[in-house]
Write a protein that holds these residues in place. Structure first.
Motif, PDB file in Angstrom:
ATOM      1  N   TYR A 143      -3.001 -34.289 -28.892  1.00 12.16           N
ATOM      2  CA  TYR A 143      -2.099 -33.207 -28.789  1.00 12.16           C
ATOM      3  C   TYR A 143      -1.925 -32.950 -27.324  1.00 12.16           C
ATOM      4  N   ILE A 144      -0.644 -32.875 -26.915  1.00 10.80           N
ATOM      5  CA  ILE A 144      -0.328 -32.518 -25.614  1.00 10.80           C
ATOM      6  C   ILE A 144       0.148 -31.068 -25.564  1.00 10.80           C
ATOM      7  N   ARG A 145      -0.546 -30.205 -24.950  1.00 13.64           N
ATOM      8  CA  ARG A 145      -0.531 -28.843 -24.927  1.00 13.64           C
ATOM      9  C   ARG A 145       0.624 -28.397 -23.702  1.00 13.64           C
ATOM     10  N   ILE A 146       0.955 -29.125 -23.100  1.00 11.87           N
ATOM     11  CA  ILE A 146       1.732 -28.618 -21.675  1.00 11.87           C
ATOM     12  C   ILE A 146       3.018 -29.415 -21.794  1.00 11.87           C
ATOM     13  N   PHE A 147       4.341 -28.858 -21.311  1.00 11.29           N
ATOM     14  CA  PHE A 147       5.543 -29.051 -21.227  1.00 11.29           C
ATOM     15  C   PHE A 147       6.212 -29.066 -19.813  1.00 11.29           C
ATOM     16  N   PRO A 148       6.561 -29.972 -19.277  1.00 11.84           N
ATOM     17  CA  PRO A 148       7.372 -29.923 -18.125  1.00 11.84           C
ATOM     18  C   PRO A 148       8.805 -28.975 -18.150  1.00 11.84           C
ATOM     19  N   HIS A 149       8.599 -27.625 -17.882  1.00  8.97           N
ATOM     20  CA  HIS A 149      10.141 -26.995 -17.940  1.00  8.97           C
ATOM     21  C   HIS A 149      10.582 -26.622 -16.519  1.00  8.97           C
ATOM     22  N   LYS A 150       9.812 -26.740 -15.608  1.00 13.84           N
ATOM     23  CA  LYS A 150      10.419 -26.486 -14.325  1.00 13.84           C
ATOM     24  C   LYS A 150      11.247 -27.501 -13.287  1.00 13.84           C
ATOM     25  N   SER A 151      12.363 -27.337 -12.757  1.00 14.67           N
ATOM     26  CA  SER A 151      12.772 -28.658 -12.297  1.00 14.67           C
ATOM     27  C   SER A 151      12.396 -28.447 -10.760  1.00 14.67           C
ATOM     28  N   VAL A 152      12.255 -29.708 -10.215  1.00 20.43           N
ATOM     29  CA  VAL A 152      11.814 -29.715  -8.709  1.00 20.43           C
ATOM     30  C   VAL A 152      13.023 -30.427  -7.954  1.00 20.43           C
ATOM     31  N   THR A 153      13.435 -29.879  -6.879  1.00 19.17           N
ATOM     32  CA  THR A 153      14.666 -30.454  -6.239  1.00 19.17           C
ATOM     33  C   THR A 153      14.201 -31.282  -5.051  1.00 19.17           C
ATOM     34  N   ALA A 154      15.192 -32.360  -4.510  1.00 18.28           N
ATOM     35  CA  ALA A 154      14.774 -32.993  -3.417  1.00 18.28           C
ATOM     36  C   ALA A 154      16.032 -33.344  -2.775  1.00 18.28           C
ATOM     37  N   ARG A 155      15.813 -33.410  -1.369  1.00 18.78           N
ATOM     38  CA  ARG A 155      17.106 -33.971  -0.607  1.00 18.78           C
ATOM     39  C   ARG A 155      16.893 -35.307  -0.356  1.00 18.78           C
ATOM     40  N   PRO A 156      18.281 -36.039  -0.222  1.00 19.20           N
ATOM     41  CA  PRO A 156      17.943 -37.517   0.044  1.00 19.20           C
ATOM     42  C   PRO A 156      17.287 -37.745   1.388  1.00 19.20           C
ATOM     43  N   LEU A 157      16.925 -38.911   1.563  1.00 19.50           N
ATOM     44  CA  LEU A 157      16.195 -39.093   2.889  1.00 19.50           C
ATOM     45  C   LEU A 157      17.223 -39.432   3.799  1.00 19.50           C
ATOM     46  N   GLU A 158      16.703 -39.044   5.209  1.00 17.52           N
ATOM     47  CA  GLU A 158      17.377 -39.098   6.486  1.00 17.52           C
ATOM     48  C   GLU A 158      18.776 -38.213   6.294  1.00 17.52           C
ATOM     49  N   THR A 159      18.554 -37.108   5.778  1.00 18.11           N
ATOM     50  CA  THR A 159      19.639 -36.115   5.570  1.00 18.11           C
ATOM     51  C   THR A 159      19.536 -35.038   6.748  1.00 18.11           C
ATOM     52  N   LYS A 213      -8.452 -35.111 -31.922  1.00 18.27           N
ATOM     53  CA  LYS A 213      -9.003 -34.536 -33.098  1.00 18.27           C
ATOM     54  C   LYS A 213      -9.488 -36.003 -33.886  1.00 18.27           C
ATOM     55  N   GLY A 214     -10.358 -35.800 -34.622  1.00 18.18           N
ATOM     56  CA  GLY A 214     -10.749 -36.856 -35.325  1.00 18.18           C
ATOM     57  C   GLY A 214     -11.556 -38.183 -34.576  1.00 18.18           C
ATOM     58  N   VAL A 215     -12.357 -37.532 -33.605  1.00 18.08           N
ATOM     59  CA  VAL A 215     -12.996 -38.442 -32.778  1.00 18.08           C
ATOM     60  C   VAL A 215     -14.301 -37.933 -32.357  1.00 18.08           C
ATOM     61  N   THR A 216     -15.552 -38.748 -32.215  1.00 20.22           N
ATOM     62  CA  THR A 216     -16.570 -38.121 -31.822  1.00 20.22           C
ATOM     63  C   THR A 216     -16.584 -37.601 -30.421  1.00 20.22           C
ATOM     64  N   VAL A 271      -7.401 -25.395 -29.678  1.00 20.78           N
ATOM     65  CA  VAL A 271      -6.873 -24.664 -31.084  1.00 20.78           C
ATOM     66  C   VAL A 271      -6.480 -25.824 -31.963  1.00 20.78           C
ATOM     67  N   LEU A 272      -5.638 -26.836 -31.606  1.00 18.61           N
ATOM     68  CA  LEU A 272      -5.144 -27.965 -32.540  1.00 18.61           C
ATOM     69  C   LEU A 272      -6.366 -29.040 -32.778  1.00 18.61           C
ATOM     70  N   GLY A 273      -6.940 -29.151 -31.841  1.00 17.15           N
ATOM     71  CA  GLY A 273      -8.114 -30.298 -32.031  1.00 17.15           C
ATOM     72  C   GLY A 273      -9.597 -29.851 -31.934  1.00 17.15           C
ATOM     73  N   ASP A 274     -10.354 -30.639 -31.890  1.00 18.41           N
ATOM     74  CA  ASP A 274     -11.910 -30.398 -31.677  1.00 18.41           C
ATOM     75  C   ASP A 274     -12.485 -30.406 -30.343  1.00 18.41           C
ATOM     76  N   PHE A 308     -14.231 -31.043 -19.465  1.00 15.80           N
ATOM     77  CA  PHE A 308     -14.087 -31.073 -20.952  1.00 15.80           C
ATOM     78  C   PHE A 308     -14.599 -30.003 -21.823  1.00 15.80           C
ATOM     79  N   VAL A 309     -13.839 -29.490 -22.541  1.00 19.29           N
ATOM     80  CA  VAL A 309     -14.315 -28.435 -23.482  1.00 19.29           C
ATOM     81  C   VAL A 309     -14.165 -28.701 -24.854  1.00 19.29           C
ATOM     82  N   ARG A 310     -14.702 -27.937 -25.767  1.00 17.71           N
ATOM     83  CA  ARG A 310     -14.865 -28.304 -27.247  1.00 17.71           C
ATOM     84  C   ARG A 310     -14.490 -26.962 -27.721  1.00 17.71           C
ATOM     85  N   ARG A 311     -14.209 -26.984 -29.096  1.00 13.34           N
ATOM     86  CA  ARG A 311     -13.780 -25.651 -29.949  1.00 13.34           C
ATOM     87  C   ARG A 311     -14.994 -24.942 -29.921  1.00 13.34           C
ATOM     88  N   ARG A 312     -14.646 -23.599 -29.801  1.00 19.83           N
ATOM     89  CA  ARG A 312     -15.542 -22.549 -29.860  1.00 19.83           C
ATOM     90  C   ARG A 312     -15.834 -22.234 -31.419  1.00 19.83           C
TER      91      ARG A 312
END
Length: 146
Positions: free
Chosen positions: A66-82, A108-111, A29-32, A132-136
């Motif tokens: 352009y970055i089209r993804i954003f990290p919305h989801k949190s991932v939890t972890a337990r401390p080691l040797e618990t 956008k703006g590159v060959t 959408v945003l780039g080529d 790799f995809v290009r704008r339709r």
């Protein structure tokens, strides 16, 4: 600095399965040119940032990334040797949920040749398979002549 949301409704989220293909965010959408995932997976905020740096180093001001993804989801972890039990761990890092067909980065703006080289560098850092995809041209946002 890795990306993360400013505030969330719930600190800890459940894992869930990633089912189906992307119905939103699956076209350039945003780039080529774009980098589209062909697999489902979680992409950490650190990986997104590493891809941004790799692309910016290659583009160097001649194009726009352009970055089209954003990290919305949190991932939890337990401390080691618990020992087992004692509840769920604390939020450890943030991830973006990516379905097959999601366009993750755009240029956008590159060959086309420059974009292919740039996205090849970027795809090496991604934990999912990409293509790799290009704008339709038929999806341009120009008014139709009637």
């Amino acid at each position: 600095m890795a990306m993360m949301p400013r505030r969330v409704k719930h600190r800890k989220s459940q894992r869930r399965r990633i089912k189906g293909n992307a119905t939103r965010g699956n076209t350039v959408v945003l780039g080529d040119f774009g980098l589209q995932s062909t697999q489902a997976g979680h992409i950490t905020a650190q990986t997104i940032e590493a891809g941004r740096i790799a692309a910016q180093q290659y583009v160097r001001g001649i194009g726009k990334l352009y970055i089209r993804i954003f990290p919305h989801k949190s991932v939890t972890a337990r401390p080691l040797e618990t020992r087992m039990g004692k509840g769920k761990g604390e939020p450890d890092h943030w991830v973006a949920v990516v379905k097959p067909g999601t366009v993750m980065y755009e240029l956008k703006g590159v060959t086309e040749q420059q974009a292919k080289i740039c996205f090849a560098r970027l795809a090496h850092k991604m934990p999912v398979r990409c293509r790799f995809v290009r704008r339709r041209p038929d999806l341009e946002t120009e008014p139709a002549a009637s």
